[in-house]
Design a protein around this motif. Structure first.
Motif, PDB file in Angstrom:
ATOM      1  N   LEU A 125       0.692  -1.306   0.265  1.00 34.51           N
ATOM      2  CA  LEU A 125       0.084  -0.087   0.197  1.00 34.51           C
ATOM      3  C   LEU A 125       0.804   1.311   0.085  1.00 34.51           C
ATOM      4  N   GLU A 126       2.100   1.102   0.766  1.00 35.17           N
ATOM      5  CA  GLU A 126       2.787   2.297   0.775  1.00 35.17           C
ATOM      6  C   GLU A 126       3.832   2.782  -0.158  1.00 35.17           C
ATOM      7  N   ASN A 127       4.392   1.477  -0.753  1.00 33.12           N
ATOM      8  CA  ASN A 127       5.659   1.618  -1.510  1.00 33.12           C
ATOM      9  C   ASN A 127       5.204   1.401  -2.963  1.00 33.12           C
ATOM     10  N   PRO A 128       5.848   2.203  -3.997  1.00 36.24           N
ATOM     11  CA  PRO A 128       5.563   2.226  -5.300  1.00 36.24           C
ATOM     12  C   PRO A 128       5.656   0.542  -5.946  1.00 36.24           C
ATOM     13  N   VAL A 129       6.646   0.330  -5.326  1.00 37.16           N
ATOM     14  CA  VAL A 129       7.118  -1.189  -5.872  1.00 37.16           C
ATOM     15  C   VAL A 129       7.723  -2.101  -4.699  1.00 37.16           C
ATOM     16  N   VAL A 130       7.473  -3.211  -4.498  1.00 43.91           N
ATOM     17  CA  VAL A 130       7.861  -3.954  -3.359  1.00 43.91           C
ATOM     18  C   VAL A 130       8.617  -4.994  -4.256  1.00 43.91           C
ATOM     19  N   TYR A 131      10.062  -5.065  -4.098  1.00 51.66           N
ATOM     20  CA  TYR A 131      10.950  -6.107  -4.676  1.00 51.66           C
ATOM     21  C   TYR A 131      11.323  -7.293  -3.785  1.00 51.66           C
ATOM     22  N   TYR A 132      11.470  -8.148  -4.524  1.00 54.56           N
ATOM     23  CA  TYR A 132      11.673  -9.677  -3.455  1.00 54.56           C
ATOM     24  C   TYR A 132      12.837  -9.627  -2.834  1.00 54.56           C
ATOM     25  N   ASP A 133      13.910  -9.225  -3.486  1.00 55.92           N
ATOM     26  CA  ASP A 133      15.139  -9.213  -3.247  1.00 55.92           C
ATOM     27  C   ASP A 133      15.207  -8.197  -1.803  1.00 55.92           C
ATOM     28  N   GLU A 134      14.506  -7.196  -1.564  1.00 51.84           N
ATOM     29  CA  GLU A 134      14.706  -6.475  -0.311  1.00 51.84           C
ATOM     30  C   GLU A 134      13.860  -7.146   0.852  1.00 51.84           C
ATOM     31  N   LEU A 135      13.227  -7.984   0.476  1.00 53.77           N
ATOM     32  CA  LEU A 135      12.464  -8.692   1.843  1.00 53.77           C
ATOM     33  C   LEU A 135      13.234  -9.745   2.434  1.00 53.77           C
ATOM     34  N   ASP A 136      13.209 -10.093   3.580  1.00 57.70           N
ATOM     35  CA  ASP A 136      13.963 -11.109   4.353  1.00 57.70           C
ATOM     36  C   ASP A 136      13.242 -12.323   4.145  1.00 57.70           C
ATOM     37  N   GLU A 137      14.035 -13.407   4.359  1.00 57.32           N
ATOM     38  CA  GLU A 137      13.649 -15.017   3.856  1.00 57.32           C
ATOM     39  C   GLU A 137      12.094 -15.037   4.145  1.00 57.32           C
ATOM     40  N   ASP A 138      11.655 -14.965   5.260  1.00 56.45           N
ATOM     41  CA  ASP A 138      10.258 -15.255   5.694  1.00 56.45           C
ATOM     42  C   ASP A 138       9.205 -14.429   4.824  1.00 56.45           C
ATOM     43  N   GLU A 139       9.565 -13.193   4.878  1.00 55.80           N
ATOM     44  CA  GLU A 139       8.635 -12.043   4.032  1.00 55.80           C
ATOM     45  C   GLU A 139       8.495 -12.712   2.599  1.00 55.80           C
ATOM     46  N   ARG A 140       9.786 -13.129   1.965  1.00 52.87           N
ATOM     47  CA  ARG A 140       9.711 -13.314   0.736  1.00 52.87           C
ATOM     48  C   ARG A 140       8.827 -14.595   0.329  1.00 52.87           C
ATOM     49  N   ALA A 141       9.064 -15.679   1.326  1.00 54.18           N
ATOM     50  CA  ALA A 141       8.284 -16.951   0.911  1.00 54.18           C
ATOM     51  C   ALA A 141       7.061 -16.804   1.255  1.00 54.18           C
ATOM     52  N   TYR A 142       6.648 -15.945   2.019  1.00 53.60           N
ATOM     53  CA  TYR A 142       5.169 -15.958   2.361  1.00 53.60           C
ATOM     54  C   TYR A 142       4.590 -15.121   1.119  1.00 53.60           C
ATOM     55  N   LEU A 143       5.349 -13.947   0.712  1.00 55.73           N
ATOM     56  CA  LEU A 143       4.564 -13.299  -0.385  1.00 55.73           C
ATOM     57  C   LEU A 143       4.489 -14.095  -1.756  1.00 55.73           C
ATOM     58  N   LEU A 144       5.324 -14.932  -1.895  1.00 54.41           N
ATOM     59  CA  LEU A 144       5.344 -15.584  -3.117  1.00 54.41           C
ATOM     60  C   LEU A 144       4.180 -16.416  -3.173  1.00 54.41           C
ATOM     61  N   SER A 145       4.053 -17.241  -1.966  1.00 56.29           N
ATOM     62  CA  SER A 145       3.053 -18.286  -1.613  1.00 56.29           C
ATOM     63  C   SER A 145       1.564 -17.473  -1.800  1.00 56.29           C
ATOM     64  N   GLN A 146       1.502 -16.490  -1.115  1.00 57.09           N
ATOM     65  CA  GLN A 146       0.294 -15.919  -0.989  1.00 57.09           C
ATOM     66  C   GLN A 146      -0.048 -14.561  -1.594  1.00 57.09           C
ATOM     67  N   ARG A 147       0.789 -14.295  -2.648  1.00 54.54           N
ATOM     68  CA  ARG A 147       0.750 -12.748  -3.314  1.00 54.54           C
ATOM     69  C   ARG A 147      -0.483 -12.593  -4.122  1.00 54.54           C
ATOM     70  N   HIS A 148      -1.002 -13.733  -4.666  1.00 52.49           N
ATOM     71  CA  HIS A 148      -2.614 -13.691  -5.227  1.00 52.49           C
ATOM     72  C   HIS A 148      -3.516 -13.133  -4.309  1.00 52.49           C
TER      73      HIS A 148
END
Length: 399
Positions: free
Chosen positions: A232-255
């Motif tokens: 909601l706040e950032n124009p773009v959220v890049y996967y490589d700027e997330l920590d491991e848990d955040e990246r895994a969760y977003l990849l699985s729950q992004r839709h």
């Protein structure tokens, strides 16, 4: 099923809060009515999806946001001429708020100035390198910029006088102090008085610290909230700027996450290999727009196009590019763009905007392109693209 009209009203109310987290009856009356009409539903969605708190009454509505990244300084408060607030003005703002908390229902600019000067004389502030005087116009300009920011927020309401007269001749200005608005400004998770850490970064972390999740369900809830806030706040959220848990969760729950945001706000999720952007078809939920008209907007677009074709460029290369562009477009740009040194200011404005949009990273003396800037690349015109060219275009994964 929520009726279409009611859904549209809730969406409009939520969008208004995301764009302007502090609504005041005097200037946002109709929107405030809309927020209060749908207050239970808005509170429930915001609490569940973001963990943000929403309070509203007849005079104000306040969405207590928390920033995704404490170190992000790319969206500063702006003065009347769009100049960004620096450290001096932010300290002056805090001193002014402290003075207003003790002020009467009405105050004058002169009285506020005296109170700010008294507080600024604290030895601890001097030891930290901050001093304030109002002997010169430039000194008074910082206080006036702060006052005008508070007028824009609705903390102050001008009764008589004008700040320009104060700057020029020391004439006073009378204000009403809006205590209901003043009382809801602070958005930290903890009160400043209970923060004990000595260093600035540690104090900031304590102000925004949230409870530690102790179960899998609560950890997943915390992850969903953090990621929704970022989207909601950032124009773009890049996967490589997330920590491991955040990246895994977003990849699985992004839709699922983007679908809930889309339904509630009308934003549209753009998912690519490098990350996710929530685009606004109405171009309202942003404080930085691109492309824009006028000289600075055109320079920014040209710099973005230049950087979209390369991974990095030095500041010297970019200064040379802006000089060439100024010579080419001087008939359409503002006066003085071809004067020696003008390219420095033009490039600085462009890079500030591109950094805020998360399209570049400035790592002096280099400027590094980020994946989303690829949307500003212009391909060479072709008459009949070959099958191989079409395949290459279809295979692109950049934004």
């Amino acid at each position: 099923m929520i009726p279409a009209e009611e859904q549209a009203q809730r969406r409009a109310a939520l969008r208004a809060l995301l764009a302007r987290p502090l609504l005041v009856a005097d200037t946002d009356g109709d929107t405030l009515v809309l927020v209060r009409r749908h207050l239970p539903e808005l509170r429930e969605w915001l609490s569940r999806e973001t963990g943000w708190r929403l309070v509203a009454d007849s005079e104000t509505a306040r969405l207590f946001k928390t920033v995704p990244e404490l170190s992000d300084a790319s969206h500063p408060a702006l003065g009347n001429h769009k100049e960004p607030f620096g450290r001096r003005r932010y300290v002056t703002l805090c001193l002014a708020l402290s003075a207003l908390a003790r002020a009467d229902a009405q105050t004058t600019l002169g009285s506020l100035a005296d109170d700010v000067l008294t507080t600024a004389a604290d030895p601890e502030l001097a030891a930290a390198g901050f001093t304030l005087t109002l002997d010169h116009r430039s000194d008074r300009s910082d206080l006036v910029a702060v006052v005008r920011l508070l007028l824009g927020w609705g903390v102050l309401s001008r009764v008589a006088g004008d700040e320009d007269a104060y700057l020029a001749a020391g004439a006073d200005v009378l204000y009403d102090v809006r205590r209901p608005v003043l009382g809801v400004l602070l958005s930290g998770a903890r009160g400043p008085s209970v923060v004990t850490a000595p260093a600035f970064e540690e104090r900031l972390a304590e102000l925004t610290a949230e409870p530690v999740a102790e179960s899998d369900e609560l950890r997943h809830q915390a992850l969903r909230r953090r990621l929704t806030r970022r989207l909601l706040e950032n124009p773009v959220v890049y996967y490589d700027e997330l920590d491991e848990d955040e990246r895994a969760y977003l990849l699985s729950q992004r839709h699922a996450i983007t679908r809930r945001i889309e339904q509630a706000t009308g934003l549209i999720g753009e998912m690519r290999a490098e990350g996710i952007a929530m685009a606004d078809p109405e171009d309202e939920l942003t404080d930085v727009r691109m492309p824009e008209q006028r000289t600075d907007g055109h320079v920014t677009l040209l710099v973005a196009e230049y950087l979209a074709r390369r991974e990095r460029a030095t500041l010297d290369e970019l200064h040379a590019f802006v000089r060439r562009a100024a010579a080419q477009h001087k008939g359409f740009w503002r006066k003085g763009v071809t004067e020696p040194g003008a390219e420095t200011e033009l490039l600085a404005v462009a890079l500030e905007k591109l950094t805020a949009l998360r399209l570049v990273t400035v790592d002096r003396p280099d400027v590094r392109s980020r994946p989303a800037i690829a949307r500003f690349a212009l391909d060479e015109p072709t008459i009949r693209p070959t099958r191989s060219a079409e395949a290459r275009n279809a295979a692109r994964t950049l934004f």
